[in-house]
Enzyme design. Structure first.
Site, PDB file in Angstrom:
ATOM      1  N   LYS A 109       0.788  -1.200   0.000  1.00 44.08           N
ATOM      2  CA  LYS A 109       0.000   0.000   0.000  1.00 44.08           C
ATOM      3  C   LYS A 109       0.830   1.264   0.000  1.00 44.08           C
ATOM      4  O   LYS A 109       0.395   2.325  -0.430  1.00 44.08           O
ATOM      5  CB  LYS A 109      -0.898   0.009   1.257  1.00 44.08           C
ATOM      6  CG  LYS A 109      -1.793  -1.193   1.364  1.00 44.08           C
ATOM      7  CD  LYS A 109      -2.528  -1.176   2.721  1.00 44.08           C
ATOM      8  CE  LYS A 109      -3.323  -2.445   2.890  1.00 44.08           C
ATOM      9  NZ  LYS A 109      -3.743  -2.627   4.283  1.00 44.08           N
ATOM     10  N   GLY A 110       2.032   1.181   0.559  1.00 40.68           N
ATOM     11  CA  GLY A 110       2.794   2.391   0.883  1.00 40.68           C
ATOM     12  C   GLY A 110       3.095   3.327  -0.268  1.00 40.68           C
ATOM     13  O   GLY A 110       3.339   4.512  -0.060  1.00 40.68           O
ATOM     14  N   ASP A 151       7.475   2.143  -2.624  1.00 43.27           N
ATOM     15  CA  ASP A 151       7.790   3.285  -1.769  1.00 43.27           C
ATOM     16  C   ASP A 151       9.238   3.264  -1.296  1.00 43.27           C
ATOM     17  O   ASP A 151       9.959   4.248  -1.419  1.00 43.27           O
ATOM     18  CB  ASP A 151       6.815   3.361  -0.578  1.00 43.27           C
ATOM     19  CG  ASP A 151       6.718   2.041   0.203  1.00 43.27           C
ATOM     20  OD1 ASP A 151       7.366   1.049  -0.199  1.00 43.27           O
ATOM     21  OD2 ASP A 151       5.984   2.002   1.205  1.00 43.27           O
ATOM     22  N   ASP A 196      14.123  -1.657   1.127  1.00 45.39           N
ATOM     23  CA  ASP A 196      14.737  -1.840   2.440  1.00 45.39           C
ATOM     24  C   ASP A 196      15.596  -3.098   2.389  1.00 45.39           C
ATOM     25  O   ASP A 196      16.729  -3.064   1.902  1.00 45.39           O
ATOM     26  CB  ASP A 196      13.600  -1.898   3.470  1.00 45.39           C
ATOM     27  CG  ASP A 196      14.081  -1.894   4.904  1.00 45.39           C
ATOM     28  OD1 ASP A 196      15.279  -1.736   5.127  1.00 45.39           O
ATOM     29  OD2 ASP A 196      13.247  -2.062   5.819  1.00 45.39           O
ATOM     30  N   LYS A 227      17.051   2.376   1.164  1.00 47.03           N
ATOM     31  CA  LYS A 227      17.720   2.243   2.471  1.00 47.03           C
ATOM     32  C   LYS A 227      18.795   1.166   2.331  1.00 47.03           C
ATOM     33  O   LYS A 227      18.614   0.019   2.765  1.00 47.03           O
ATOM     34  CB  LYS A 227      16.659   1.832   3.496  1.00 47.03           C
ATOM     35  CG  LYS A 227      16.947   2.215   4.917  1.00 47.03           C
ATOM     36  CD  LYS A 227      15.956   1.532   5.869  1.00 47.03           C
ATOM     37  CE  LYS A 227      14.718   2.342   6.114  1.00 47.03           C
ATOM     38  NZ  LYS A 227      13.894   1.764   7.232  1.00 47.03           N
ATOM     39  N   PHE A 260      13.467   4.551  10.550  1.00 43.02           N
ATOM     40  CA  PHE A 260      12.110   4.264  10.103  1.00 43.02           C
ATOM     41  C   PHE A 260      11.422   5.570   9.741  1.00 43.02           C
ATOM     42  O   PHE A 260      11.266   6.454  10.574  1.00 43.02           O
ATOM     43  CB  PHE A 260      11.320   3.521  11.180  1.00 43.02           C
ATOM     44  CG  PHE A 260      10.072   2.914  10.639  1.00 43.02           C
ATOM     45  CD1 PHE A 260      10.105   1.699   9.968  1.00 43.02           C
ATOM     46  CD2 PHE A 260       8.862   3.577  10.749  1.00 43.02           C
ATOM     47  CE1 PHE A 260       8.949   1.156   9.429  1.00 43.02           C
ATOM     48  CE2 PHE A 260       7.698   3.033  10.214  1.00 43.02           C
ATOM     49  CZ  PHE A 260       7.752   1.819   9.555  1.00 43.02           C
ATOM     50  N   VAL A 261      11.019   5.683   8.494  1.00 39.34           N
ATOM     51  CA  VAL A 261      10.424   6.935   8.018  1.00 39.34           C
ATOM     52  C   VAL A 261       8.919   6.769   7.796  1.00 39.34           C
ATOM     53  O   VAL A 261       8.443   5.677   7.493  1.00 39.34           O
ATOM     54  CB  VAL A 261      11.099   7.420   6.715  1.00 39.34           C
ATOM     55  CG1 VAL A 261      12.499   7.925   6.993  1.00 39.34           C
ATOM     56  CG2 VAL A 261      11.135   6.324   5.659  1.00 39.34           C
ATOM     57  N   ASP A 281       3.689   4.433   6.393  1.00 38.10           N
ATOM     58  CA  ASP A 281       2.902   4.415   7.628  1.00 38.10           C
ATOM     59  C   ASP A 281       3.593   3.725   8.779  1.00 38.10           C
ATOM     60  O   ASP A 281       4.557   2.985   8.600  1.00 38.10           O
ATOM     61  CB  ASP A 281       1.592   3.676   7.367  1.00 38.10           C
ATOM     62  CG  ASP A 281       1.819   2.166   7.281  1.00 38.10           C
ATOM     63  OD1 ASP A 281       2.660   1.744   6.459  1.00 38.10           O
ATOM     64  OD2 ASP A 281       1.184   1.423   8.038  1.00 38.10           O
ATOM     65  N   ARG A 328       0.142   8.228   6.845  1.00 36.96           N
ATOM     66  CA  ARG A 328       0.253   8.143   5.387  1.00 36.96           C
ATOM     67  C   ARG A 328      -0.059   9.480   4.713  1.00 36.96           C
ATOM     68  O   ARG A 328       0.419   9.769   3.631  1.00 36.96           O
ATOM     69  CB  ARG A 328      -0.729   7.095   4.831  1.00 36.96           C
ATOM     70  CG  ARG A 328      -0.390   5.657   5.166  1.00 36.96           C
ATOM     71  CD  ARG A 328      -1.199   4.724   4.274  1.00 36.96           C
ATOM     72  NE  ARG A 328      -1.315   3.374   4.786  1.00 36.96           N
ATOM     73  CZ  ARG A 328      -0.437   2.399   4.559  1.00 36.96           C
ATOM     74  NH1 ARG A 328       0.651   2.637   3.868  1.00 36.96           N
ATOM     75  NH2 ARG A 328      -0.635   1.191   5.032  1.00 36.96           N
TER      76      ARG A 328
HETATM   77  P1  XMP Z   1      11.734  -4.794   1.932  1.00 38.64           P
HETATM   78  O1  XMP Z   1      12.457  -5.061   3.231  1.00 38.64           O
HETATM   79  O2  XMP Z   1      11.026  -6.008   1.409  1.00 38.64           O
HETATM   80  O3  XMP Z   1      10.608  -3.851   2.448  1.00 38.64           O
HETATM   81  O4  XMP Z   1      12.601  -4.086   0.947  1.00 38.64           O
HETATM   82  C1  XMP Z   1       9.911  -3.002   1.722  1.00 38.64           C
HETATM   83  C2  XMP Z   1       8.676  -2.645   2.501  1.00 38.64           C
HETATM   84  O5  XMP Z   1       8.926  -2.526   3.919  1.00 38.64           O
HETATM   85  C3  XMP Z   1       8.267  -1.411   4.453  1.00 38.64           C
HETATM   86  N1  XMP Z   1       9.274  -0.484   5.042  1.00 38.64           N
HETATM   87  C4  XMP Z   1       9.000   0.685   5.610  1.00 38.64           C
HETATM   88  N2  XMP Z   1       7.821   1.316   5.778  1.00 38.64           N
HETATM   89  N3  XMP Z   1       8.962   3.127   6.787  1.00 38.64           N
HETATM   90  C5  XMP Z   1       7.809   2.538   6.397  1.00 38.64           C
HETATM   91  O6  XMP Z   1       6.739   3.127   6.561  1.00 38.64           O
HETATM   92  C6  XMP Z   1      10.181   2.555   6.638  1.00 38.64           C
HETATM   93  O7  XMP Z   1      11.201   3.141   7.030  1.00 38.64           O
HETATM   94  C7  XMP Z   1      10.195   1.261   6.004  1.00 38.64           C
HETATM   95  N4  XMP Z   1      11.195   0.396   5.702  1.00 38.64           N
HETATM   96  C8  XMP Z   1      10.591  -0.650   5.095  1.00 38.64           C
HETATM   97  C9  XMP Z   1       7.541  -0.785   3.258  1.00 38.64           C
HETATM   98  O8  XMP Z   1       6.219  -1.237   3.262  1.00 38.64           O
HETATM   99  C10 XMP Z   1       8.243  -1.289   2.046  1.00 38.64           C
HETATM  100  O9  XMP Z   1       7.442  -1.376   0.885  1.00 38.64           O
END
Ligand code: XMP
Length: 180
Positions: free
Chosen positions: A44-45, A104, A107, A135, A156-157, A163, A169
């Site tokens: 969703k992000g 979004d 990570d 990240k 964590f952003v 969210d 959001r």
């Molecule tokens: P991966 O680890 O699979 O994760 O690359 C991607 C998803 O993890 C969530 N995510 C975050 N959501 N702030 C957030 O609100 C953050 O700092 C953050 N780091 C990871 C997000 O849903 C992303 O699509």
């Protein structure tokens, strides 16, 4: 006035900075990826970023067909777990198309790799990736996005679609929550 219980947030990227960067990304995509794309938005992000990006792409002369996929990972709210699950699929066939996956934040890399591999397996002609935030310090799988808005540290952003427990959001900027 802030709502009761709402935590204070330090701005990392302002609404103006984000808007400028989105235009730059769209111009770069138009230059490098051709004029017809099948944009797949990872929910969703990324819905706020995608809403701005597809309009910037249109201004840049890219004709975007837009679809959505919902991927979820198990685990704690603010940490990515190991397993990615397809919760809702795209409704259109990607075979032979130039796919641009929009997420979004990159990570650990598991979500984007899952989405990319799925589209390659389904026979997309090309699969490119675009993330608003990268990240790199948290990467677990070897993947880099083709288009990146900003790089962030290991924090964590929230905001601009991102969210914590489905809160924040709607912020027009990206920020970090202050410790309570
Ligand atoms: P991966 O680890 O699979 O994760 O690359 C991607 C998803 O993890 C969530 N995510 C975050 N959501 N702030 C957030 O609100 C953050 O700092 C953050 N780091 C990871 C997000 O849903 C992303 O699509």
């Amino acid at each position: 006035m802030s709502a009761p219980g709402r935590r204070q947030i330090d701005v990392v990227f302002s609404a103006d900075e984000i808007a400028r960067r989105v235009e730059e990304i769209a111009a770069d995509i138009a230059r490098r990826e051709g004029r017809e794309l099948f944009v797949i938005v990872v929910l969703k992000g990324s819905f706020v970023f995608a809403a701005d990006l597809i309009r910037a792409l249109d201004r840049a002369g890219v004709e975007a067909r837009v679809d959505f996929i919902t991927l979820s990972s198990y685990g704690k709210e603010s940490a990515s777990s190991g397993e990615v699950r397809l919760a809702r699929d795209v409704s259109d066939d990607v075979r032979g198309r130039s796919v641009m996956i929009v997420d979004d934040i990159l990570d650990t890399g598991r979500t984007l790799r899952f989405a990319r591999d799925l589209m390659i397996d389904r026979g997309a002609a090309t699969v490119r990736t675009c993330v608003l935030l990268d990240k790199p310090s948290n990467r677990v799988v070897d993947i880099a996005a083709d288009h990146v808005g900003f790089t962030v540290g290991n924090q964590f952003v929230v905001g601009y679609g991102l969210d914590l427990g489905h809160l924040y959001r709607g912020l027009s900027y990206i920020g970090v929550l202050r410790q309570p």
